[in-house]
Design a protein around this motif. Structure first.
Motif: not given
Length: 219
Positions: A108-109, A139-140, A169-170, A209-211
């Protein structure tokens, strides 16, 4: 493994200049080109200063800033606000021919995932340079009804992409010889987006990757 036949949507050429990541030679990978997963790990020597790896380098998590002893000054220097080079990591196996497939557990990042040349600029996120192509989820970004919003990012341009539901998954289908990168939901085989690229150098799996975290799926 069955590979998708995708009609061309977007032609991308590749030329770029700027700071290089200074990576060592990546390992050679023996891969079955017709079935099975493309096997690679996250390369710790390419990890941005906010990224933490699992012991087997198969999972990366956004965490607190850490000192990266093995990286050049461009990456180890204290980043400016929202500096993107602190959040990017590459795979440790290069691809220069054939068809390949891998899956990433996204959770959920917030992230961008795709492919890049090994000489990609490290002061920009994946997809914001002429040497990388990525699918981004933040996510935002608000969802409308049950739609999920992604961004297709290439050569500094972005296109909004909506699908019916956000996958756990992707899947990434790479046909190096044909010049296509297709992102799918493995559970439904729904195509999220396709890039058509005239590759001029070997490519590696690439991520910003940010979160949250990203994990390489082995089955």
């Amino acid at each position: 493994m069955q590979y998708l036949k995708i009609e061309p949507q977007m032609q991308r050429s590749a030329s770029d200049s700027g700071p290089l990541c200074g990576l060592p030679e990546v390992v050679s990978c023996s891969v079955n080109k017709t079935r099975g997963m493309f096997e690679f790990q996250f390369d710790p020597q390419s990890a941005g200063s906010y990224l933490h790896l699992s012991k087997n380098n198969s999972k990366v998590t956004k965490g607190k800033m850490q000192k990266c002893h093995s990286l050049p000054d461009l990456i180890t220097a204290k980043p400016k606000t929202n500096s993107s080079n602190a959040y990017t990591i590459l795979g440790n196996c290069a691809i220069s021919e054939g068809k390949h497939y891998w899956e990433i557990q996204t959770g959920d990042g917030s992230f961008t995932m795709g492919v890049a040349y090994r000489s990609v600029r490290r002061d920009k996120d994946i997809g914001w340079t002429k040497k990388s192509w990525g699918l981004g989820k933040q996510k935002w970004i608000p969802s409308i009804l049950h739609d999920s919003v992604f961004k297709a990012l290439a050569q500094g341009e972005q296109t909004e992409v909506r699908i019916s539901a956000c996958p756990e998954r992707i899947g990434v289908h790479l046909d190096y010889d044909l010049g296509s990168v297709t992102f799918t939901d493995p559970a439904t085989q729904e195509v999220i987006h396709t890039f058509n690229v005239k590759f001029e150098e070997p490519v590696v799996p690439a991520f910003s990757l940010y979160k949250g975290s990203l994990s390489i799926c082995s089955d």
